[in-house]
Design a protein around this motif. Structure first.
Motif, PDB file in Angstrom:
ATOM      1  N   ALA A 133       0.832  -1.205   0.000  1.00  0.00           N
ATOM      2  CA  ALA A 133       0.000   0.000   0.000  1.00  0.00           C
ATOM      3  C   ALA A 133       0.866   1.255   0.000  1.00  0.00           C
ATOM      4  N   VAL A 134       1.962   1.246   0.760  1.00  0.00           N
ATOM      5  CA  VAL A 134       2.877   2.390   0.756  1.00  0.00           C
ATOM      6  C   VAL A 134       3.518   2.521  -0.624  1.00  0.00           C
ATOM      7  N   LEU A 135       3.917   1.410  -1.193  1.00  0.00           N
ATOM      8  CA  LEU A 135       4.618   1.399  -2.472  1.00  0.00           C
ATOM      9  C   LEU A 135       3.750   1.912  -3.616  1.00  0.00           C
ATOM     10  N   THR A 136       2.446   1.703  -3.548  1.00  0.00           N
ATOM     11  CA  THR A 136       1.581   2.048  -4.673  1.00  0.00           C
ATOM     12  C   THR A 136       0.655   3.236  -4.413  1.00  0.00           C
ATOM     13  N   ASP A 137       0.753   3.850  -3.253  1.00  0.00           N
ATOM     14  CA  ASP A 137      -0.046   5.048  -2.965  1.00  0.00           C
ATOM     15  C   ASP A 137       0.815   6.271  -3.275  1.00  0.00           C
ATOM     16  N   PRO A 138       0.433   7.089  -4.252  1.00  0.00           N
ATOM     17  CA  PRO A 138       1.293   8.207  -4.659  1.00  0.00           C
ATOM     18  C   PRO A 138       1.693   9.150  -3.519  1.00  0.00           C
ATOM     19  N   GLU A 139       0.768   9.425  -2.618  1.00  0.00           N
ATOM     20  CA  GLU A 139       1.072  10.344  -1.510  1.00  0.00           C
ATOM     21  C   GLU A 139       2.091   9.727  -0.546  1.00  0.00           C
ATOM     22  N   LEU A 140       1.883   8.464  -0.168  1.00  0.00           N
ATOM     23  CA  LEU A 140       2.818   7.794   0.739  1.00  0.00           C
ATOM     24  C   LEU A 140       4.164   7.560   0.055  1.00  0.00           C
ATOM     25  N   LEU A 141       4.121   7.158  -1.210  1.00  0.00           N
ATOM     26  CA  LEU A 141       5.366   6.916  -1.937  1.00  0.00           C
ATOM     27  C   LEU A 141       6.178   8.199  -2.054  1.00  0.00           C
ATOM     28  N   SER A 142       5.517   9.322  -2.247  1.00  0.00           N
ATOM     29  CA  SER A 142       6.210  10.606  -2.303  1.00  0.00           C
ATOM     30  C   SER A 142       6.967  10.872  -1.003  1.00  0.00           C
ATOM     31  N   GLN A 143       6.337  10.541   0.123  1.00  0.00           N
ATOM     32  CA  GLN A 143       7.008  10.731   1.416  1.00  0.00           C
ATOM     33  C   GLN A 143       8.259   9.860   1.511  1.00  0.00           C
ATOM     34  N   ALA A 144       8.176   8.639   1.023  1.00  0.00           N
ATOM     35  CA  ALA A 144       9.317   7.726   1.077  1.00  0.00           C
ATOM     36  C   ALA A 144      10.403   8.103   0.073  1.00  0.00           C
ATOM     37  N   PHE A 145      10.007   8.714  -1.047  1.00  0.00           N
ATOM     38  CA  PHE A 145      10.948   9.072  -2.112  1.00  0.00           C
ATOM     39  C   PHE A 145      11.384  10.534  -2.011  1.00  0.00           C
ATOM     40  N   PHE A 146      11.721  10.988  -0.806  1.00  0.00           N
ATOM     41  CA  PHE A 146      12.300  12.314  -0.595  1.00  0.00           C
ATOM     42  C   PHE A 146      11.426  13.447  -1.140  1.00  0.00           C
ATOM     43  N   GLY A 147      10.106  13.238  -1.140  1.00  0.00           N
ATOM     44  CA  GLY A 147       9.185  14.277  -1.595  1.00  0.00           C
ATOM     45  C   GLY A 147       8.927  14.292  -3.087  1.00  0.00           C
ATOM     46  N   ALA A 148       9.528  13.383  -3.840  1.00  0.00           N
ATOM     47  CA  ALA A 148       9.306  13.339  -5.286  1.00  0.00           C
ATOM     48  C   ALA A 148       7.859  12.962  -5.587  1.00  0.00           C
ATOM     49  N   LYS A 149       7.286  13.606  -6.578  1.00  0.00           N
ATOM     50  CA  LYS A 149       5.939  13.266  -7.028  1.00  0.00           C
ATOM     51  C   LYS A 149       6.086  12.106  -8.009  1.00  0.00           C
ATOM     52  N   VAL A 150       5.393  11.004  -7.735  1.00  0.00           N
ATOM     53  CA  VAL A 150       5.471   9.812  -8.571  1.00  0.00           C
ATOM     54  C   VAL A 150       4.138   9.665  -9.296  1.00  0.00           C
ATOM     55  N   GLU A 151       4.210   9.531 -10.629  1.00  0.00           N
ATOM     56  CA  GLU A 151       2.992   9.381 -11.413  1.00  0.00           C
ATOM     57  C   GLU A 151       3.098   8.145 -12.299  1.00  0.00           C
ATOM     58  N   THR A 152       2.101   7.261 -12.178  1.00  0.00           N
ATOM     59  CA  THR A 152       1.980   6.063 -13.000  1.00  0.00           C
ATOM     60  C   THR A 152       0.633   5.440 -12.729  1.00  0.00           C
ATOM     61  N   ASP A 153       0.239   4.493 -13.576  1.00  0.00           N
ATOM     62  CA  ASP A 153      -0.986   3.736 -13.297  1.00  0.00           C
ATOM     63  C   ASP A 153      -0.658   2.297 -12.884  1.00  0.00           C
ATOM     64  N   TRP A 154       0.633   1.998 -12.681  1.00  0.00           N
ATOM     65  CA  TRP A 154       1.124   0.711 -12.190  1.00  0.00           C
ATOM     66  C   TRP A 154       0.811  -0.449 -13.133  1.00  0.00           C
ATOM     67  N   GLN A 155       0.612  -0.166 -14.406  1.00  0.00           N
ATOM     68  CA  GLN A 155       0.353  -1.208 -15.383  1.00  0.00           C
ATOM     69  C   GLN A 155       1.633  -1.502 -16.168  1.00  0.00           C
ATOM     70  N   VAL A 156       1.924  -2.780 -16.395  1.00  0.00           N
ATOM     71  CA  VAL A 156       3.120  -3.174 -17.128  1.00  0.00           C
ATOM     72  C   VAL A 156       3.130  -2.512 -18.506  1.00  0.00           C
ATOM     73  N   GLY A 157       4.294  -1.952 -18.852  1.00  0.00           N
ATOM     74  CA  GLY A 157       4.468  -1.281 -20.131  1.00  0.00           C
ATOM     75  C   GLY A 157       4.112   0.193 -20.112  1.00  0.00           C
ATOM     76  N   ARG A 158       3.594   0.676 -18.991  1.00  0.00           N
ATOM     77  CA  ARG A 158       3.167   2.079 -18.888  1.00  0.00           C
ATOM     78  C   ARG A 158       4.281   2.923 -18.277  1.00  0.00           C
ATOM     79  N   PRO A 159       4.256   4.230 -18.544  1.00  0.00           N
ATOM     80  CA  PRO A 159       5.307   5.107 -18.010  1.00  0.00           C
ATOM     81  C   PRO A 159       5.188   5.332 -16.502  1.00  0.00           C
ATOM     82  N   ILE A 160       6.316   5.675 -15.916  1.00  0.00           N
ATOM     83  CA  ILE A 160       6.378   6.140 -14.533  1.00  0.00           C
ATOM     84  C   ILE A 160       7.287   7.359 -14.548  1.00  0.00           C
TER      85      ILE A 160
END
Length: 142
Positions: A22-49
Motif C-alpha cells: 500500500a505504501v509502495l503504490t499510494d502516490p502520496e505515501l510513496l512521495s514521502q518515502a521518495f524524498f518528496g518526489a511526485k510519482v505518477e503512473t498507473d502501475w500497469q506493465v508497459g506504462r510510463p512512470i
C-alpha cells in the motif's frame, strides 16, 4: 565499459506485505518515502512512470517504465535521470526492483537497482535506498 554493478538494501518491516505494498503504490505515501518526489503512473506493465521534484537544489523529472507488477510481492520499473548527465539511451537506465517477502509477522523488503556504472554510484544508490527503506518502515508500521 566496465562491469555494471547492483545496489541492494534490505529491511524487515513489522507489517504485512499488503501494508508495505500500500505504501509502495499510494502516490502520496510513496512521495514521502521518495524524498518528496511526485510519482505518477498507473502501475500497469508497459506504462510510463515519472518522478519529479527537487534534489540538492536542482529540479528534476526522471522517467521509466513499469516492467513487472505482482501485488504484495514484487514491483519492477526502469529509471532514467537526466541529472546523471548521461544521454537518454537504454544502456543508461537502471532497473529498480522492490521484492516483498513475508518474514514472521512482517515483511522483508529488498530494493535493488541494477546498472550502476561505478562502485561509487553503487554505494550512493545503496545509501539512498537505505533511507527510502527507513521511510517505508515508518509509513507501513504506523
Amino acid at each position: 565499459m566496465g562491469q555494471k554493478l547492483t545496489a541492494t538494501s534490505t529491511a524487515i518491516i513489522d507489517a504485512e506485505p499488503a501494508a508495505v505494498w500500500a505504501v509502495l503504490t499510494d502516490p502520496e505515501l510513496l512521495s514521502q518515502a521518495f524524498f518528496g518526489a511526485k510519482v505518477e503512473t498507473d502501475w500497469q506493465v508497459g506504462r510510463p512512470i515519472t518522478f519529479s521534484g527537487e534534489w540538492n537544489g536542482k529540479s528534476f523529472q526522471d522517467k521509466g517504465e513499469i516492467v513487472a507488477v505482482e501485488p504484495n510481492r514484487m514491483l519492477r520499473f526502469t529509471h532514467y535521470s537526466p541529472l546523471t548527465g548521461q544521454p537518454d539511451l537504454p544502456e543508461n537506465y537502471h532497473t529498480v526492483t522492490f521484492d516483498l517477502t513475508p518474514s514472521g509477522g512482517g515483511t522483508e523488503l529488498t530494493i535493488s537497482q541494477s546498472n550502476a556504472g561505478s562502485e561509487e554510484e553503487r554505494k550512493h544508490s545503496e545509501a539512498n535506498w537505505a533511507q527510502v527503506l527507513k521511510s517505508f518502515k515508518q509509513l507501513a508500521e504506523r
